[in-house]
Design a protein around this motif. Structure first.
Motif, PDB file in Angstrom:
ATOM      1  N   PRO A   2      55.025  19.673 -48.843  1.00  0.00           N
ATOM      2  CA  PRO A   2      55.162  21.007 -49.378  1.00  0.00           C
ATOM      3  C   PRO A   2      53.598  21.407 -49.807  1.00  0.00           C
ATOM      4  O   PRO A   2      52.989  20.614 -50.183  1.00  0.00           O
ATOM      5  N   ILE A   3      53.156  22.634 -49.790  1.00  0.00           N
ATOM      6  CA  ILE A   3      52.113  23.282 -50.477  1.00  0.00           C
ATOM      7  C   ILE A   3      52.277  23.832 -51.695  1.00  0.00           C
ATOM      8  O   ILE A   3      53.373  24.466 -51.981  1.00  0.00           O
ATOM      9  N   PHE A   4      51.558  23.448 -52.630  1.00  0.00           N
ATOM     10  CA  PHE A   4      51.596  23.813 -54.116  1.00  0.00           C
ATOM     11  C   PHE A   4      50.298  24.351 -54.452  1.00  0.00           C
ATOM     12  O   PHE A   4      49.106  24.133 -53.883  1.00  0.00           O
ATOM     13  N   GLU A   5      50.414  25.207 -55.550  1.00  0.00           N
ATOM     14  CA  GLU A   5      49.186  25.966 -55.984  1.00  0.00           C
ATOM     15  C   GLU A   5      48.934  25.403 -57.324  1.00  0.00           C
ATOM     16  O   GLU A   5      49.859  25.153 -58.192  1.00  0.00           O
ATOM     17  N   TYR A   6      47.905  25.117 -57.654  1.00  0.00           N
ATOM     18  CA  TYR A   6      47.086  24.715 -58.855  1.00  0.00           C
ATOM     19  C   TYR A   6      46.227  25.295 -59.577  1.00  0.00           C
ATOM     20  O   TYR A   6      45.260  25.912 -58.795  1.00  0.00           O
ATOM     21  N   ALA A   7      45.927  25.112 -60.624  1.00  0.00           N
ATOM     22  CA  ALA A   7      44.896  25.695 -61.679  1.00  0.00           C
ATOM     23  C   ALA A   7      44.341  24.589 -62.204  1.00  0.00           C
ATOM     24  O   ALA A   7      45.040  23.890 -63.159  1.00  0.00           O
ATOM     25  N   GLU A  16      45.031  25.608 -53.480  1.00  0.00           N
ATOM     26  CA  GLU A  16      46.382  24.954 -52.674  1.00  0.00           C
ATOM     27  C   GLU A  16      46.172  23.539 -52.254  1.00  0.00           C
ATOM     28  O   GLU A  16      44.977  23.329 -51.755  1.00  0.00           O
ATOM     29  N   THR A  17      47.242  22.764 -52.318  1.00  0.00           N
ATOM     30  CA  THR A  17      47.054  21.696 -51.375  1.00  0.00           C
ATOM     31  C   THR A  17      48.490  21.051 -51.172  1.00  0.00           C
ATOM     32  O   THR A  17      49.379  21.390 -51.664  1.00  0.00           O
ATOM     33  N   LEU A  18      48.296  20.179 -49.860  1.00  0.00           N
ATOM     34  CA  LEU A  18      49.602  19.609 -49.621  1.00  0.00           C
ATOM     35  C   LEU A  18      49.710  18.433 -50.639  1.00  0.00           C
ATOM     36  O   LEU A  18      48.814  17.353 -50.783  1.00  0.00           O
ATOM     37  N   VAL A  19      50.945  18.291 -50.944  1.00  0.00           N
ATOM     38  CA  VAL A  19      51.240  16.935 -51.911  1.00  0.00           C
ATOM     39  C   VAL A  19      52.775  16.305 -51.434  1.00  0.00           C
ATOM     40  O   VAL A  19      53.622  16.872 -51.145  1.00  0.00           O
ATOM     41  N   LEU A  38      50.972  26.236 -60.477  1.00  0.00           N
ATOM     42  CA  LEU A  38      51.024  27.963 -60.538  1.00  0.00           C
ATOM     43  C   LEU A  38      52.356  28.121 -59.948  1.00  0.00           C
ATOM     44  O   LEU A  38      52.807  27.489 -59.031  1.00  0.00           O
ATOM     45  N   LEU A  39      52.834  29.563 -59.992  1.00  0.00           N
ATOM     46  CA  LEU A  39      53.936  29.850 -59.588  1.00  0.00           C
ATOM     47  C   LEU A  39      53.698  30.479 -58.124  1.00  0.00           C
ATOM     48  O   LEU A  39      52.734  31.463 -58.166  1.00  0.00           O
ATOM     49  N   SER A  40      54.137  30.130 -57.010  1.00  0.00           N
ATOM     50  CA  SER A  40      53.848  30.486 -55.814  1.00  0.00           C
ATOM     51  C   SER A  40      54.838  31.943 -55.313  1.00  0.00           C
ATOM     52  O   SER A  40      55.934  31.672 -55.496  1.00  0.00           O
ATOM     53  N   VAL A  41      54.435  32.828 -54.640  1.00  0.00           N
ATOM     54  CA  VAL A  41      54.873  33.928 -54.165  1.00  0.00           C
ATOM     55  C   VAL A  41      54.967  33.681 -52.712  1.00  0.00           C
ATOM     56  O   VAL A  41      53.970  33.732 -51.768  1.00  0.00           O
ATOM     57  N   PRO A  42      56.182  33.649 -52.275  1.00  0.00           N
ATOM     58  CA  PRO A  42      56.407  33.534 -50.657  1.00  0.00           C
ATOM     59  C   PRO A  42      55.698  34.905 -49.899  1.00  0.00           C
ATOM     60  O   PRO A  42      55.561  36.160 -50.607  1.00  0.00           O
TER      61      PRO A  42
END
Length: 73
Positions: A2-7, A16-19, A38-42
């Motif tokens: 999955p791709i996640f967003e981070y700060a 964003e990064t693949l984890v 972070l909360l990702s929005v589709p």
């Protein structure tokens, strides 16, 4: 994966990064692992099946004819 967003909490860089389940992500700028997820929005689907957005004052609400459209005020 999955791709996640981070700060990053150290340098405030958002990314964003693949984890994978067995890895700990790190900031690509400062390499810190102190990250806030972070909360990702589709994304809105694009293509022929997607409904087009209605422009303001289009008459979609039924109030445009009488000048009462809330989008035109």
């Amino acid at each position: 994966m999955p791709i996640f967003e981070y700060a990053c909490q150290d340098c405030s860089h958002a990314f964003e990064t693949l984890v994978r389940s067995d890895t700990v992500p790190a900031c690509p700028r400062c390499h810190s692992t102190r990250l806030e997820k972070l909360l990702s929005v589709p994304a809105k689907p694009m293509g022929q099946d997607a409904a087009p957005a209605l422009p303001p004052g289009c008459g979609g609400c039924g109030q445009a004819a009488g000048g009462g459209c809330p989008m035109m005020q």
